[in-house]
Design a protein around this motif. Structure first.
Motif, PDB file in Angstrom:
ATOM      1  N   PRO A 188      -1.420   0.583  13.928  1.00  0.00           N
ATOM      2  CA  PRO A 188      -0.978   2.278  13.829  1.00  0.00           C
ATOM      3  C   PRO A 188      -2.370   3.095  13.204  1.00  0.00           C
ATOM      4  O   PRO A 188      -2.120   4.592  13.769  1.00  0.00           O
ATOM      5  CB  PRO A 188      -0.164   1.556  11.872  1.00  0.00           C
ATOM      6  CG  PRO A 188      -0.479   1.354  11.694  1.00  0.00           C
ATOM      7  CD  PRO A 188      -1.116   0.324  12.913  1.00  0.00           C
TER       8      PRO A 188
ATOM      9  N   ASP B 229       6.273  -4.316  13.026  1.00  0.00           N
ATOM     10  CA  ASP B 229       5.608  -3.310  12.415  1.00  0.00           C
ATOM     11  C   ASP B 229       3.984  -3.014  13.195  1.00  0.00           C
ATOM     12  O   ASP B 229       3.529  -1.574  13.417  1.00  0.00           O
ATOM     13  CB  ASP B 229       5.578  -1.961  11.418  1.00  0.00           C
ATOM     14  CG  ASP B 229       5.448  -3.299   9.570  1.00  0.00           C
ATOM     15  OD1 ASP B 229       5.358  -4.119   8.969  1.00  0.00           O
ATOM     16  OD2 ASP B 229       4.014  -2.473  10.262  1.00  0.00           O
ATOM     17  N   ARG B 230       3.517  -3.480  13.160  1.00  0.00           N
ATOM     18  CA  ARG B 230       2.116  -3.496  13.636  1.00  0.00           C
ATOM     19  C   ARG B 230       1.850  -4.229  14.969  1.00  0.00           C
ATOM     20  O   ARG B 230       2.572  -5.691  14.741  1.00  0.00           O
ATOM     21  CB  ARG B 230       0.738  -3.897  12.636  1.00  0.00           C
ATOM     22  CG  ARG B 230       0.982  -2.156  11.105  1.00  0.00           C
ATOM     23  CD  ARG B 230      -0.276  -2.595  10.965  1.00  0.00           C
ATOM     24  NE  ARG B 230       0.074  -1.365   9.709  1.00  0.00           N
ATOM     25  CZ  ARG B 230      -0.590  -1.776   8.641  1.00  0.00           C
ATOM     26  NH1 ARG B 230      -1.939  -2.455   9.121  1.00  0.00           N
ATOM     27  NH2 ARG B 230      -0.124  -0.750   7.538  1.00  0.00           N
TER      28      ARG B 230
ATOM     29  N   ASP C  61       6.277   8.339   8.902  1.00  0.00           N
ATOM     30  CA  ASP C  61       6.793   7.272   7.542  1.00  0.00           C
ATOM     31  C   ASP C  61       8.605   8.206   7.400  1.00  0.00           C
ATOM     32  O   ASP C  61       9.532   6.891   7.216  1.00  0.00           O
ATOM     33  CB  ASP C  61       6.828   6.251   6.458  1.00  0.00           C
ATOM     34  CG  ASP C  61       5.427   5.489   6.477  1.00  0.00           C
ATOM     35  OD1 ASP C  61       5.016   5.206   7.869  1.00  0.00           O
ATOM     36  OD2 ASP C  61       5.024   5.340   5.896  1.00  0.00           O
TER      37      ASP C  61
ATOM     38  N   TRP D  74       6.653   2.873   2.368  1.00  0.00           N
ATOM     39  CA  TRP D  74       7.554   2.094   3.640  1.00  0.00           C
ATOM     40  C   TRP D  74       7.411   0.836   3.213  1.00  0.00           C
ATOM     41  O   TRP D  74       7.834   0.022   3.523  1.00  0.00           O
ATOM     42  CB  TRP D  74       6.706   2.873   4.666  1.00  0.00           C
ATOM     43  CG  TRP D  74       7.551   2.924   6.225  1.00  0.00           C
ATOM     44  CD1 TRP D  74       8.420   3.227   6.338  1.00  0.00           C
ATOM     45  CD2 TRP D  74       7.162   1.457   6.334  1.00  0.00           C
ATOM     46  NE1 TRP D  74       8.872   2.072   7.070  1.00  0.00           N
ATOM     47  CE2 TRP D  74       8.130   0.994   7.644  1.00  0.00           C
ATOM     48  CE3 TRP D  74       6.213  -0.283   6.195  1.00  0.00           C
ATOM     49  CZ2 TRP D  74       8.401  -0.059   8.008  1.00  0.00           C
ATOM     50  CZ3 TRP D  74       5.942  -1.322   7.142  1.00  0.00           C
ATOM     51  CH2 TRP D  74       7.265  -0.916   8.223  1.00  0.00           C
ATOM     52  N   ARG D  75       5.986   0.280   2.995  1.00  0.00           N
ATOM     53  CA  ARG D  75       5.598  -0.863   3.212  1.00  0.00           C
ATOM     54  C   ARG D  75       6.737  -2.085   2.031  1.00  0.00           C
ATOM     55  O   ARG D  75       7.339  -3.132   2.492  1.00  0.00           O
ATOM     56  CB  ARG D  75       3.978  -1.077   2.707  1.00  0.00           C
ATOM     57  CG  ARG D  75       3.811  -2.469   2.495  1.00  0.00           C
ATOM     58  CD  ARG D  75       3.805  -3.201   4.375  1.00  0.00           C
ATOM     59  NE  ARG D  75       3.096  -2.710   5.192  1.00  0.00           N
ATOM     60  CZ  ARG D  75       3.304  -2.779   6.155  1.00  0.00           C
ATOM     61  NH1 ARG D  75       4.025  -4.270   6.512  1.00  0.00           N
ATOM     62  NH2 ARG D  75       2.530  -2.088   7.314  1.00  0.00           N
TER      63      ARG D  75
ATOM     64  N   ASN E  38       0.183   8.546   7.572  1.00  0.00           N
ATOM     65  CA  ASN E  38       1.954   8.222   6.710  1.00  0.00           C
ATOM     66  C   ASN E  38       2.013   9.152   5.239  1.00  0.00           C
ATOM     67  O   ASN E  38       0.932   9.921   5.071  1.00  0.00           O
ATOM     68  CB  ASN E  38       1.340   6.327   5.735  1.00  0.00           C
ATOM     69  CG  ASN E  38       0.888   6.764   5.013  1.00  0.00           C
ATOM     70  OD1 ASN E  38       0.742   6.916   4.006  1.00  0.00           O
ATOM     71  ND2 ASN E  38       0.489   5.086   4.216  1.00  0.00           N
TER      72      ASN E  38
ATOM     73  N   LEU F  44       9.671   5.865  10.305  1.00  0.00           N
ATOM     74  CA  LEU F  44       9.436   5.180  10.425  1.00  0.00           C
ATOM     75  C   LEU F  44      10.777   3.719  10.000  1.00  0.00           C
ATOM     76  O   LEU F  44      11.041   4.075   8.743  1.00  0.00           O
ATOM     77  CB  LEU F  44       8.138   4.193  10.802  1.00  0.00           C
ATOM     78  CG  LEU F  44       8.027   3.141  11.501  1.00  0.00           C
ATOM     79  CD1 LEU F  44       7.594   2.956  12.242  1.00  0.00           C
ATOM     80  CD2 LEU F  44       6.135   2.187  10.566  1.00  0.00           C
TER      81      LEU F  44
ATOM     82  N   GLU G 109       0.223  -1.403  -0.269  1.00  0.00           N
ATOM     83  CA  GLU G 109      -0.041  -0.178  -0.247  1.00  0.00           C
ATOM     84  C   GLU G 109       0.239   1.543  -0.507  1.00  0.00           C
ATOM     85  O   GLU G 109       0.887   2.442  -0.554  1.00  0.00           O
ATOM     86  CB  GLU G 109      -1.069  -0.363   0.881  1.00  0.00           C
ATOM     87  CG  GLU G 109      -0.137  -0.225   2.736  1.00  0.00           C
ATOM     88  CD  GLU G 109       0.426  -1.094   3.261  1.00  0.00           C
ATOM     89  OE1 GLU G 109       0.440  -1.912   2.453  1.00  0.00           O
ATOM     90  OE2 GLU G 109       0.588  -1.480   4.461  1.00  0.00           O
ATOM     91  N   SER G 110       1.840   1.067   0.362  1.00  0.00           N
ATOM     92  CA  SER G 110       3.009   2.106   0.841  1.00  0.00           C
ATOM     93  C   SER G 110       4.064   2.379   0.064  1.00  0.00           C
ATOM     94  O   SER G 110       5.342   0.974  -0.029  1.00  0.00           O
ATOM     95  CB  SER G 110       3.052   3.139   2.042  1.00  0.00           C
ATOM     96  OG  SER G 110       3.637   2.119   3.125  1.00  0.00           O
TER      97      SER G 110
ATOM     98  N   ARG H  17      -1.886   5.873  16.563  1.00  0.00           N
ATOM     99  CA  ARG H  17      -1.129   7.664  16.065  1.00  0.00           C
ATOM    100  C   ARG H  17      -2.663   8.740  15.977  1.00  0.00           C
ATOM    101  O   ARG H  17      -2.322   9.339  16.306  1.00  0.00           O
ATOM    102  CB  ARG H  17      -1.076   7.337  14.291  1.00  0.00           C
ATOM    103  CG  ARG H  17       0.396   6.404  14.051  1.00  0.00           C
ATOM    104  CD  ARG H  17       0.855   6.326  12.357  1.00  0.00           C
ATOM    105  NE  ARG H  17       2.022   5.337  12.609  1.00  0.00           N
ATOM    106  CZ  ARG H  17       2.396   5.223  11.536  1.00  0.00           C
ATOM    107  NH1 ARG H  17       1.716   5.220  10.678  1.00  0.00           N
ATOM    108  NH2 ARG H  17       3.799   4.784  11.746  1.00  0.00           N
TER     109      ARG H  17
HETATM  110  O1  AHR Z   1       2.504  -0.153   9.894  1.00  0.00           O
HETATM  111  C1  AHR Z   1       3.493   0.468   9.905  1.00  0.00           C
HETATM  112  C2  AHR Z   1       2.609   1.807   8.672  1.00  0.00           C
HETATM  113  O2  AHR Z   1       2.002   1.105   7.290  1.00  0.00           O
HETATM  114  C3  AHR Z   1       3.422   2.301   7.317  1.00  0.00           C
HETATM  115  O3  AHR Z   1       3.126   3.942   8.537  1.00  0.00           O
HETATM  116  C4  AHR Z   1       2.818   2.409   6.831  1.00  0.00           C
HETATM  117  O4  AHR Z   1       3.453   3.725   5.325  1.00  0.00           O
HETATM  118  C5  AHR Z   1       2.456   1.153   6.310  1.00  0.00           C
HETATM  119  O5  AHR Z   1       1.356   1.010   5.419  1.00  0.00           O
END
Ligand code: AHR
Length: 312
Positions: free
Chosen positions: A156, A105-106, A241, A31-32, A213, A261, A28-29, A160
């Protein structure tokens, strides 16, 4: 488990290679995507055989992937859980099979004896850092904030939001006037920002955007520009991020601050697993990564240059 026994019987010879399953959320991002790339790189550097499964944002796909890893008898599992709830059964199945699970990360809402450890940041703190930056930036001025939340039900997005609200509470001049999910994606970030701007009569009374993000912020910046406003000035932009693209936006004066992150969650995860699989060393339950604030004062162009080849 089996690896520890095998390792013991081959004491003195080269390390036995591990097979580790990784259930990733999706892409999705930026960062991912970087986390995925770096996990592959870390695995390769350590001679780990990585079995990778992309869940395309669906928890049911992640549960299926975990069951398949268990059936294959992997040595360990990395899980980046898309949402926080609903993991008890499958985590119990992994525990039953004596396969350690490391969260990346989560977080999950399950009892912490159902996983070995979790590698991640303090997600509430990230929101607080973003909120404190805004408090400092606006001073006593009245500030209406719009918020782009991450994926509904993900830790998150929940944390957040809480962190940011903690930071602005007691500052009556700052209030969140609209808040909606943008699913952590650029496209959704743009779309939802367009609807915020429309609902607020063009956006003149919006003072700041807080995005969970950077990708959503980048999408929203585009929407702000298309609405004829100047992101970074007419509407302050703070997000989380620290991906290369947000530094380009900061260098152009179109974004103001981001909280870093690290995408390398796999390094600490593999270290913890290696020690555990070798001799049963128990890691701490939470391996916390840093949350660093970057602003326009931090030479964003230079940070962009440093980061752009790091797997994003
Ligand atoms: O779990 C971390 C988050 O998941 C990141 O901040 C975001 O970009 C990603 O999709």
């Amino acid at each position: 488990g089996a690896t520890a026994l095998a390792a013991a019987s081959f004491a003195g010879s080269a390390a036995i290679s591990q097979t580790i399953g990784f259930s990733q959320i999706g892409s999705e991002s930026g960062w991912r995507a970087a986390e995925t790339t770096l996990t592959h790189q870390e695995a390769e550097a350590r001679g780990i055989e990585l079995k990778f499964a992309d869940a395309q944002q669906k928890q049911e796909n992640q549960i299926k992937a975990l069951r398949s890893f268990i059936a294959q008898g992997v040595d360990a599992i990395l899980l980046a859980p898309v949402v926080a709830t609903g993991w008890d059964s499958v985590l119990e199945e992994a525990k039953e099979a004596e396969i350690p699970v490391v969260l990346l990360d989560r977080m999950v809402d399950s009892s912490d004896d159902l996983y070995l450890t979790a590698v991640g940041s303090d997600l509430v703190h990230e929101g607080e850092v973003a909120g404190e930056w805004l408090v400092g930036a606006v001073g006593d001025e009245q500030c209406n904030v719009v918020e782009l939340q991450g994926t509904t039900g993900s830790s998150p997005a929940i944390d957040r939001k809480t962190g940011f609200e903690n930071a602005i509470s007691g500052h009556d001049n700052i209030s969140i006037i609209r808040s909606q999910t943008g699913d952590f994606t650029r496209t959704k970030g743009k779309e939802v920002m367009e609807s915020f701007l429309k609902a607020e009569g063009g956006g003149e009374n919006i003072c700041a955007l807080y995005a969970h993000n950077d990708d959503m912020a980048v999408g929203a910046i585009q929407a702000i520009k298309e609405a004829g406003l100047q992101p970074g000035e007419d509407i302050l932009v703070v997000s989380i991020d620290a991906v290369p693209d947000i530094f380009q936006a900061m260098a152009a004066g179109e974004a103001n601050a981001t909280v870093e992150l690290t995408p390398n969650m796999a390094g600490p995860a593999f270290d913890a697993l290696d020690a555990y699989l070798k001799d049963g060393t128990m890691p701490e339950k939470f391996i916390q990564t840093e949350s660093k604030l970057y602003t326009q004062d931090d030479d964003p162009q230079a940070v962009y240059e440093q980061k752009k080849d790091l797997g994003y």
